[in-house]
Every structure is written in structure tokens, then in C-alpha cells.
Enzyme design. Structure first.
Site, PDB file in Angstrom:
ATOM      1  N   SER A  88     -10.506 -51.287  27.759  1.00 49.14           N
ATOM      2  CA  SER A  88     -10.772 -50.506  26.546  1.00 49.14           C
ATOM      3  C   SER A  88     -11.397 -49.139  26.802  1.00 49.14           C
ATOM      4  O   SER A  88     -11.368 -48.281  25.919  1.00 49.14           O
ATOM      5  CB  SER A  88     -11.647 -51.294  25.569  1.00 49.14           C
ATOM      6  OG  SER A  88     -12.958 -51.410  26.054  1.00 49.14           O
ATOM      7  N   LYS A 141     -18.785 -49.160  24.912  1.00 53.44           N
ATOM      8  CA  LYS A 141     -17.957 -48.327  24.025  1.00 53.44           C
ATOM      9  C   LYS A 141     -18.633 -46.968  23.861  1.00 53.44           C
ATOM     10  O   LYS A 141     -19.790 -46.784  24.205  1.00 53.44           O
ATOM     11  CB  LYS A 141     -17.810 -48.965  22.634  1.00 53.44           C
ATOM     12  CG  LYS A 141     -17.125 -50.309  22.608  1.00 53.44           C
ATOM     13  CD  LYS A 141     -15.643 -50.206  22.850  1.00 53.44           C
ATOM     14  CE  LYS A 141     -14.934 -51.520  22.705  1.00 53.44           C
ATOM     15  NZ  LYS A 141     -14.932 -52.328  23.926  1.00 53.44           N
TER      16      LYS A 141
END
Length: 139
Positions: free
Chosen positions: A58, A95
Site C-alpha cells: 500500500s 499510511k
């Protein structure tokens, strides 16, 4: 797995004055500039620093790949666009912290993954990623 750092031990390794060309080979210099301790360059607040390995795809767009070693500083206040380690639904995730239309998000750096809205009480920012170390050369 988390590894908390109390006081990193000193490990000084040789630092050569010559650069290494990425093109044609050149004779190596035998000149050592001095000793280099990576703790001095990578760990600013030992008591607030921990390491974790990244997993998944990701964050590829941010240059963080599966297996990379991340250095996280809990003493840094997260700012918009920082890459952070957060606990979301009881699990760690890495993230980019974003704010869009007044809503805080944990944004992936890979379009195949969704951004995750931050809901108060459901997420805790554990620290800011200050460095990512990748193992190269298939070792």
C-alpha cells in the site's frame, strides 16, 4: 513485531572519503574519512524510537516496500503529509496522514488501496516514520 529502543549502542563503521560511481568502475581510494555511527544519523530521540518491518504494497508510491525496516519517532508531532504508524481497529498500519475537506485520512500511496477515514476514538497515531531502510542485492 515492535522493538523498543532504550539507548542504542554505538557502532562506528568506516566512512570512506571517495564516492562510488554507478557507471564505469574506477580504482578505489584507500582513504578513510572517519567513523560513522548510524544511530547518530537515524535515531534522534532514542527513548521515543522504535523499529517495525513494513508488509504489503500500500505504500509503494512513497518508496516503502514489503520487508523494509521503518524507523519511527514517537517524539515527533504528526503533521499533514507525514507518513505515520497508526493503530486502526487494533492493528498497526503505515499510511500518509492527509486532511481533505476537513476530514483526516490515512492515505495509501498505491491506487489499489483505499484511504481510511480517521474516526475519533477508533485510531491512534503511534509515531512518524523518519526513515525507511531497504535491503538490496537479494540478501
Amino acid at each position: 513485531m515492535l522493538r523498543l529502543v532504550d539507548t542504542p549502542s554505538k557502532l562506528e563503521l568506516p566512512l570512506f572519503t571517495s564516492t562510488v560511481p554507478a557507471g564505469f568502475p574506477s580504482p578505489a581510494d584507500d582513504h578513510i574519512e572517519g567513523k560513522l555511527d548510524l544511530n547518530e544519523h537515524l535515531v534522534r530521540r532514542p527513548a521515543a524510537t522504535f523499529f517495525v518491518r513494513a508488509s504489503g504494497e500500500s505504500m509503494r508510491g512513497a518508496g516503502i516496500f514489503d520487508g523494509d525496516l521503518l524507523i519511527i519517532d514517537r517524539g515527533v508531532s504528526p503533521q499533514p503529509d507525514d507518513i505515520v504508524i497508526a493503530i486502526l481497529h487494533g492493528e498497526l498500519t503505515v499510511k500518509r496522514l492527509k486532511k481533505s475537506d476537513g476530514q483526516w485520512l490515512l492515505a495509501a500511496e498505491n491506487s489499489a488501496y483505499p484511504s481510511l477515514p480517521l474516526i475519533e476514538g477508533d485510531c491512534e497515531i503511534w509515531g512518524v516514520v523518519t526513515h525507511s531502510i531497504r535491503r538490496h542485492c537479494g540478501r
